[in-house]
Design a protein around this motif. Structure first.
Motif, PDB file in Angstrom:
ATOM      1  N   ASP A 117       0.679  -1.197   0.239  1.00 25.55           N
ATOM      2  CA  ASP A 117       0.160  -0.083  -0.146  1.00 25.55           C
ATOM      3  C   ASP A 117       0.783   1.397   0.063  1.00 25.55           C
ATOM      4  O   ASP A 117       1.864   1.500   0.878  1.00 25.55           O
ATOM      5  CB  ASP A 117      -0.865   0.115   1.162  1.00 25.55           C
ATOM      6  CG  ASP A 117      -1.868   1.181   1.196  1.00 25.55           C
ATOM      7  OD1 ASP A 117      -2.241   1.934   0.184  1.00 25.55           O
ATOM      8  OD2 ASP A 117      -2.410   1.711   2.098  1.00 25.55           O
TER       9      ASP A 117
ATOM     10  N   ALA B  86      -9.055   0.035  -4.859  1.00 23.86           N
ATOM     11  CA  ALA B  86     -10.407  -0.869  -3.968  1.00 23.86           C
ATOM     12  C   ALA B  86     -11.871   0.026  -4.488  1.00 23.86           C
ATOM     13  O   ALA B  86     -12.561  -0.669  -4.565  1.00 23.86           O
ATOM     14  CB  ALA B  86     -10.152  -0.693  -2.389  1.00 23.86           C
TER      15      ALA B  86
ATOM     16  N   HIS C  10     -11.376  -5.950  -5.700  1.00 31.66           N
ATOM     17  CA  HIS C  10     -11.208  -7.141  -4.739  1.00 31.66           C
ATOM     18  C   HIS C  10      -9.760  -7.424  -4.227  1.00 31.66           C
ATOM     19  O   HIS C  10      -9.612  -7.624  -3.084  1.00 31.66           O
ATOM     20  CB  HIS C  10     -11.731  -8.669  -5.102  1.00 31.66           C
ATOM     21  CG  HIS C  10     -11.619  -9.638  -4.231  1.00 31.66           C
ATOM     22  ND1 HIS C  10     -12.236  -9.808  -2.874  1.00 31.66           N
ATOM     23  CD2 HIS C  10     -10.811 -10.617  -4.386  1.00 31.66           C
ATOM     24  CE1 HIS C  10     -11.995 -10.678  -2.435  1.00 31.66           C
ATOM     25  NE2 HIS C  10     -11.059 -11.439  -3.206  1.00 31.66           N
ATOM     26  N   THR C  11      -8.796  -7.354  -5.112  1.00 32.09           N
ATOM     27  CA  THR C  11      -7.332  -7.399  -4.807  1.00 32.09           C
ATOM     28  C   THR C  11      -6.726  -6.396  -3.906  1.00 32.09           C
ATOM     29  O   THR C  11      -6.205  -6.420  -2.927  1.00 32.09           O
ATOM     30  CB  THR C  11      -6.607  -7.618  -5.966  1.00 32.09           C
ATOM     31  OG1 THR C  11      -6.971  -8.818  -6.641  1.00 32.09           O
ATOM     32  CG2 THR C  11      -5.093  -7.972  -5.825  1.00 32.09           C
TER      33      THR C  11
ATOM     34  N   LEU D  87      -5.747  -3.964   1.544  1.00 30.48           N
ATOM     35  CA  LEU D  87      -6.291  -3.068   2.639  1.00 30.48           C
ATOM     36  C   LEU D  87      -6.562  -3.978   4.031  1.00 30.48           C
ATOM     37  O   LEU D  87      -6.013  -3.457   5.023  1.00 30.48           O
ATOM     38  CB  LEU D  87      -7.312  -1.941   2.212  1.00 30.48           C
ATOM     39  CG  LEU D  87      -7.066  -1.086   1.418  1.00 30.48           C
ATOM     40  CD1 LEU D  87      -8.273  -0.398   0.711  1.00 30.48           C
ATOM     41  CD2 LEU D  87      -5.953  -0.119   1.702  1.00 30.48           C
ATOM     42  N   THR D  88      -7.014  -5.048   3.979  1.00 33.30           N
ATOM     43  CA  THR D  88      -7.606  -5.963   4.835  1.00 33.30           C
ATOM     44  C   THR D  88      -6.222  -6.367   5.644  1.00 33.30           C
ATOM     45  O   THR D  88      -6.012  -6.513   6.778  1.00 33.30           O
ATOM     46  CB  THR D  88      -8.519  -6.938   4.444  1.00 33.30           C
ATOM     47  OG1 THR D  88      -9.723  -6.197   4.072  1.00 33.30           O
ATOM     48  CG2 THR D  88      -8.700  -7.655   5.797  1.00 33.30           C
ATOM     49  N   ARG D  89      -5.361  -6.872   4.744  1.00 28.11           N
ATOM     50  CA  ARG D  89      -4.141  -7.543   5.275  1.00 28.11           C
ATOM     51  C   ARG D  89      -3.210  -6.554   5.931  1.00 28.11           C
ATOM     52  O   ARG D  89      -2.604  -6.842   7.125  1.00 28.11           O
ATOM     53  CB  ARG D  89      -2.990  -8.134   4.022  1.00 28.11           C
ATOM     54  CG  ARG D  89      -3.408  -9.585   3.589  1.00 28.11           C
ATOM     55  CD  ARG D  89      -2.407  -9.945   2.848  1.00 28.11           C
ATOM     56  NE  ARG D  89      -2.043  -8.823   1.799  1.00 28.11           N
ATOM     57  CZ  ARG D  89      -2.604  -8.909   0.359  1.00 28.11           C
ATOM     58  NH1 ARG D  89      -3.617  -9.584   0.296  1.00 28.11           N
ATOM     59  NH2 ARG D  89      -2.320  -8.051  -0.410  1.00 28.11           N
ATOM     60  N   ARG D  90      -3.327  -5.220   5.459  1.00 30.90           N
ATOM     61  CA  ARG D  90      -2.450  -4.020   6.036  1.00 30.90           C
ATOM     62  C   ARG D  90      -3.161  -3.786   7.281  1.00 30.90           C
ATOM     63  O   ARG D  90      -2.602  -3.523   8.455  1.00 30.90           O
ATOM     64  CB  ARG D  90      -2.653  -2.945   5.238  1.00 30.90           C
ATOM     65  CG  ARG D  90      -1.654  -1.826   5.925  1.00 30.90           C
ATOM     66  CD  ARG D  90      -1.671  -0.745   5.134  1.00 30.90           C
ATOM     67  NE  ARG D  90      -3.089   0.170   5.382  1.00 30.90           N
ATOM     68  CZ  ARG D  90      -3.474   1.115   4.810  1.00 30.90           C
ATOM     69  NH1 ARG D  90      -2.984   1.760   4.051  1.00 30.90           N
ATOM     70  NH2 ARG D  90      -4.646   1.362   5.396  1.00 30.90           N
ATOM     71  N   GLY D  91      -4.716  -3.767   7.465  1.00 34.63           N
ATOM     72  CA  GLY D  91      -5.147  -3.495   8.637  1.00 34.63           C
ATOM     73  C   GLY D  91      -5.281  -4.580   9.894  1.00 34.63           C
ATOM     74  O   GLY D  91      -5.144  -4.102  10.771  1.00 34.63           O
ATOM     75  N   SER D  92      -4.830  -5.712   9.333  1.00 36.80           N
ATOM     76  CA  SER D  92      -4.920  -6.682  10.521  1.00 36.80           C
ATOM     77  C   SER D  92      -3.612  -6.907  10.522  1.00 36.80           C
ATOM     78  O   SER D  92      -3.086  -7.919  11.585  1.00 36.80           O
ATOM     79  CB  SER D  92      -5.441  -8.117  10.032  1.00 36.80           C
ATOM     80  OG  SER D  92      -4.730  -8.459   8.709  1.00 36.80           O
TER      81      SER D  92
ATOM     82  N   ARG E 141      -8.820  -4.325  -2.214  1.00 37.87           N
ATOM     83  CA  ARG E 141      -9.497  -4.430  -0.796  1.00 37.87           C
ATOM     84  C   ARG E 141      -8.738  -5.561   0.233  1.00 37.87           C
ATOM     85  O   ARG E 141      -8.711  -5.348   1.374  1.00 37.87           O
ATOM     86  CB  ARG E 141     -10.963  -4.817  -0.997  1.00 37.87           C
ATOM     87  CG  ARG E 141     -11.590  -3.756  -1.433  1.00 37.87           C
ATOM     88  CD  ARG E 141     -13.248  -4.212  -1.685  1.00 37.87           C
ATOM     89  NE  ARG E 141     -13.696  -3.010  -2.166  1.00 37.87           N
ATOM     90  CZ  ARG E 141     -14.466  -3.270  -3.544  1.00 37.87           C
ATOM     91  NH1 ARG E 141     -14.665  -4.752  -4.027  1.00 37.87           N
ATOM     92  NH2 ARG E 141     -15.095  -2.283  -4.097  1.00 37.87           N
ATOM     93  N   ALA E 142      -8.362  -6.668  -0.502  1.00 40.52           N
ATOM     94  CA  ALA E 142      -7.878  -7.708   0.225  1.00 40.52           C
ATOM     95  C   ALA E 142      -6.355  -7.102   0.818  1.00 40.52           C
ATOM     96  O   ALA E 142      -6.099  -7.498   1.976  1.00 40.52           O
ATOM     97  CB  ALA E 142      -7.492  -8.936  -0.514  1.00 40.52           C
TER      98      ALA E 142
END
Length: 155
Positions: A125, A133, A143-144, A149-154, A146-147
């Motif tokens: 990112d 996204a 989708h890729t 962003l989700t990985r970065r957030g978790s 967003r995924a």
């Protein structure tokens, strides 16, 4: 079945393989000249396919490093008469900017090819994930991103 009955490899396949082998082994000092010779082949589909593979391989190798600018300028001159190759090289420059956190514009990213948007969406990112996204051209790109962003957030 004897050798005369076996199907022969089409000439353009053999030339493509030879071009790829030459491009993989070319010395940096001779690279621009060799790209020009390949692009002079009468079979332009084969020639552009070989050169785009070469550009992709070399750009991936050089992208983060200091040799990028000089190489990209030399390749831009070598492929100037070929719109697709010029665009691919320009998109590698944009991907480099996105990846390294250099200045880039969302409009340029959103106007780029699906190939570049997907590569940027799958990368780290640097602001590109949020843009892609929300506004990526295809569902797969969105989708890729967003995924990512989700990985970065978790993480």
């Amino acid at each position: 079945m004897n050798a005369e009955d076996s199907p022969r490899e089409p000439a353009e396949h053999a030339r493509f393989a030879a071009c790829m082998a030459d491009l993989e082994q070319v010395a940096e000092a001779d690279e621009t000249e060799l790209v020009g010779r390949v692009l002079a082949d009468p079979d332009q589909v084969m020639a552009r396919a070989a050169v785009v593979r070469h550009l992709d391989r070399r750009a991936a190798e050089l992208c983060p490093g200091p040799a990028w600018e000089e190489w990209a300028a030399a390749m831009a001159r070598a492929v100037a008469a070929h719109a697709f190759l010029t665009r691919r090289l320009r998109e590698w420059s944009l991907l480099r900017a996105v990846t390294l956190g250099l200045p880039w514009h969302a409009d340029e990213l959103l106007a780029s090819s699906d190939w570049l948007q997907l590569k940027a969406a799958a990368g780290p990112d640097s602001g590109a994930l949020g843009v892609l996204a929300e506004h990526g051209r295809t569902k797969r790109i969105r989708h890729t991103a967003r995924a990512g962003l989700t990985r970065r957030g978790s993480g």
